[in-house]
Design a protein around this motif. Structure first.
Motif, PDB file in Angstrom:
ATOM      1  N   TYR A 128      43.359  38.547  36.832  1.00 47.09           N
ATOM      2  CA  TYR A 128      44.212  39.718  37.053  1.00 47.09           C
ATOM      3  C   TYR A 128      45.442  39.286  37.850  1.00 47.09           C
ATOM      4  O   TYR A 128      45.300  38.812  38.981  1.00 47.09           O
ATOM      5  CB  TYR A 128      43.472  40.798  37.848  1.00 47.09           C
ATOM      6  N   THR A 129      46.608  39.475  37.283  1.00 47.64           N
ATOM      7  CA  THR A 129      47.825  39.106  38.022  1.00 47.64           C
ATOM      8  C   THR A 129      48.003  39.984  39.262  1.00 47.64           C
ATOM      9  O   THR A 129      48.665  39.575  40.211  1.00 47.64           O
ATOM     10  CB  THR A 129      49.078  39.208  37.126  1.00 47.64           C
ATOM     11  N   LEU A 130      47.397  41.169  39.255  1.00 41.24           N
ATOM     12  CA  LEU A 130      47.493  42.068  40.404  1.00 41.24           C
ATOM     13  C   LEU A 130      46.736  41.533  41.624  1.00 41.24           C
ATOM     14  O   LEU A 130      47.055  41.873  42.755  1.00 41.24           O
ATOM     15  CB  LEU A 130      46.874  43.435  40.056  1.00 41.24           C
ATOM     16  N   VAL A 131      45.707  40.713  41.376  1.00 40.16           N
ATOM     17  CA  VAL A 131      44.834  40.259  42.454  1.00 40.16           C
ATOM     18  C   VAL A 131      45.389  38.983  43.093  1.00 40.16           C
ATOM     19  O   VAL A 131      45.615  37.992  42.424  1.00 40.16           O
ATOM     20  CB  VAL A 131      43.395  40.021  41.933  1.00 40.16           C
ATOM     21  N   LYS A 132      45.590  39.048  44.405  1.00 41.72           N
ATOM     22  CA  LYS A 132      46.130  37.897  45.137  1.00 41.72           C
ATOM     23  C   LYS A 132      45.068  36.839  45.402  1.00 41.72           C
ATOM     24  O   LYS A 132      45.350  35.651  45.380  1.00 41.72           O
ATOM     25  CB  LYS A 132      46.744  38.340  46.474  1.00 41.72           C
ATOM     26  N   ASP A 133      43.825  37.292  45.711  1.00 38.37           N
ATOM     27  CA  ASP A 133      42.779  36.329  46.026  1.00 38.37           C
ATOM     28  C   ASP A 133      41.421  37.014  46.017  1.00 38.37           C
ATOM     29  O   ASP A 133      41.332  38.241  46.034  1.00 38.37           O
ATOM     30  CB  ASP A 133      43.031  35.698  47.405  1.00 38.37           C
ATOM     31  N   PHE A 134      40.376  36.186  46.017  1.00 37.52           N
ATOM     32  CA  PHE A 134      38.988  36.636  46.054  1.00 37.52           C
ATOM     33  C   PHE A 134      38.417  36.180  47.380  1.00 37.52           C
ATOM     34  O   PHE A 134      38.451  34.989  47.694  1.00 37.52           O
ATOM     35  CB  PHE A 134      38.213  35.990  44.892  1.00 37.52           C
ATOM     36  N   ILE A 135      37.930  37.127  48.180  1.00 40.61           N
ATOM     37  CA  ILE A 135      37.403  36.799  49.496  1.00 40.61           C
ATOM     38  C   ILE A 135      35.930  37.203  49.537  1.00 40.61           C
ATOM     39  O   ILE A 135      35.584  38.329  49.187  1.00 40.61           O
ATOM     40  CB  ILE A 135      38.208  37.529  50.601  1.00 40.61           C
ATOM     41  N   SER A 136      35.091  36.261  49.957  1.00 40.73           N
ATOM     42  CA  SER A 136      33.650  36.521  50.004  1.00 40.73           C
ATOM     43  C   SER A 136      33.272  37.297  51.254  1.00 40.73           C
ATOM     44  O   SER A 136      33.770  37.017  52.342  1.00 40.73           O
ATOM     45  CB  SER A 136      32.882  35.204  49.994  1.00 40.73           C
ATOM     46  N   LYS A 137      32.376  38.278  51.044  1.00 50.05           N
ATOM     47  CA  LYS A 137      31.787  38.987  52.178  1.00 50.05           C
ATOM     48  C   LYS A 137      30.695  38.104  52.759  1.00 50.05           C
ATOM     49  O   LYS A 137      30.160  37.273  52.048  1.00 50.05           O
ATOM     50  CB  LYS A 137      31.141  40.297  51.707  1.00 50.05           C
ATOM     51  N   PRO A 138      30.341  38.299  53.983  1.00 52.91           N
ATOM     52  CA  PRO A 138      30.878  39.324  54.874  1.00 52.91           C
ATOM     53  C   PRO A 138      32.223  38.892  55.468  1.00 52.91           C
ATOM     54  O   PRO A 138      32.461  37.705  55.657  1.00 52.91           O
ATOM     55  CB  PRO A 138      29.815  39.438  55.965  1.00 52.91           C
ATOM     56  N   LEU A 139      33.054  39.883  55.724  1.00 50.41           N
ATOM     57  CA  LEU A 139      34.317  39.604  56.399  1.00 50.41           C
ATOM     58  C   LEU A 139      34.006  39.229  57.845  1.00 50.41           C
ATOM     59  O   LEU A 139      33.041  39.711  58.414  1.00 50.41           O
ATOM     60  CB  LEU A 139      35.205  40.847  56.406  1.00 50.41           C
ATOM     61  N   ASN A 140      34.833  38.392  58.392  1.00 45.79           N
ATOM     62  CA  ASN A 140      34.750  38.136  59.826  1.00 45.79           C
ATOM     63  C   ASN A 140      36.183  38.035  60.342  1.00 45.79           C
ATOM     64  O   ASN A 140      37.132  38.008  59.566  1.00 45.79           O
ATOM     65  CB  ASN A 140      33.916  36.880  60.136  1.00 45.79           C
ATOM     66  N   ILE A 141      36.320  37.998  61.633  1.00 43.42           N
ATOM     67  CA  ILE A 141      37.651  38.041  62.242  1.00 43.42           C
ATOM     68  C   ILE A 141      38.516  36.863  61.787  1.00 43.42           C
ATOM     69  O   ILE A 141      39.710  37.023  61.560  1.00 43.42           O
ATOM     70  CB  ILE A 141      37.563  38.156  63.782  1.00 43.42           C
TER      71      ILE A 141
END
Length: 139
Positions: free
Chosen positions: A113-126
């Motif tokens: 998807y050109t709209l998507v900048k990146d894929f980030i895996s959960k869990p998020l952390n600071i």
């Protein structure tokens, strides 16, 4: 770039309310100057974005953090509808997939998807949040 950072607006699209609560706390810690709205599925997010767009495209969020697996309208359906409705023709909002999926087909699909900048895996952390927004500042 001035020393007075403007507020960053973020739309968090995830059906996990506990995850949203934690993500919002982490984002506010990493980005003191942030406004965050959460939507529990893609349909609510599309409705929210259409309302926001009607008040002026400049009011669209700077970032959309989008989960893949949600009821009613998942992340892929959201992206298709977002594009179909031409919600952000100027490309103000930067979309990041935030997912616990480790499947390479999901990661590859996100990158298709050109709209998507990146894929980030959960869990998020600071650290992930700071890295995401630091990287963006220098683009």
């Amino acid at each position: 770039m001035s020393n007075n950072p403007r507020s960053v607006s973020i739309l968090l699209v995830d059906d996990d309310e506990i995850n949203n609560f934690i993500s919002i706390k982490l984002i506010k810690k990493a980005l003191v100057s942030s406004e965050i709205k959460a939507c529990l599925n893609g349909k609510f997010a599309i409705d929210e974005l259409l309302k926001t767009q009607a008040s002026g495209a400049e009011n669209l969020p700077d970032y959309i953090l989008l989960d893949i697996n949600m009821p009613l309208m998942n992340g892929w359906e959201f992206l298709d509808e977002y594009k179909r409705l031409n919600i952000d023709p100027a490309g103000k909002s930067k979309i990041f997939i935030i997912s616990s999926s480790v499947f390479s087909n999901d990661i590859n699909k996100a990158k298709s998807y050109t709209l998507v900048k990146d894929f980030i895996s959960k869990p998020l952390n600071i650290d992930k949040i700071r890295e995401l927004f630091e990287t963006e500042k220098h683009v």
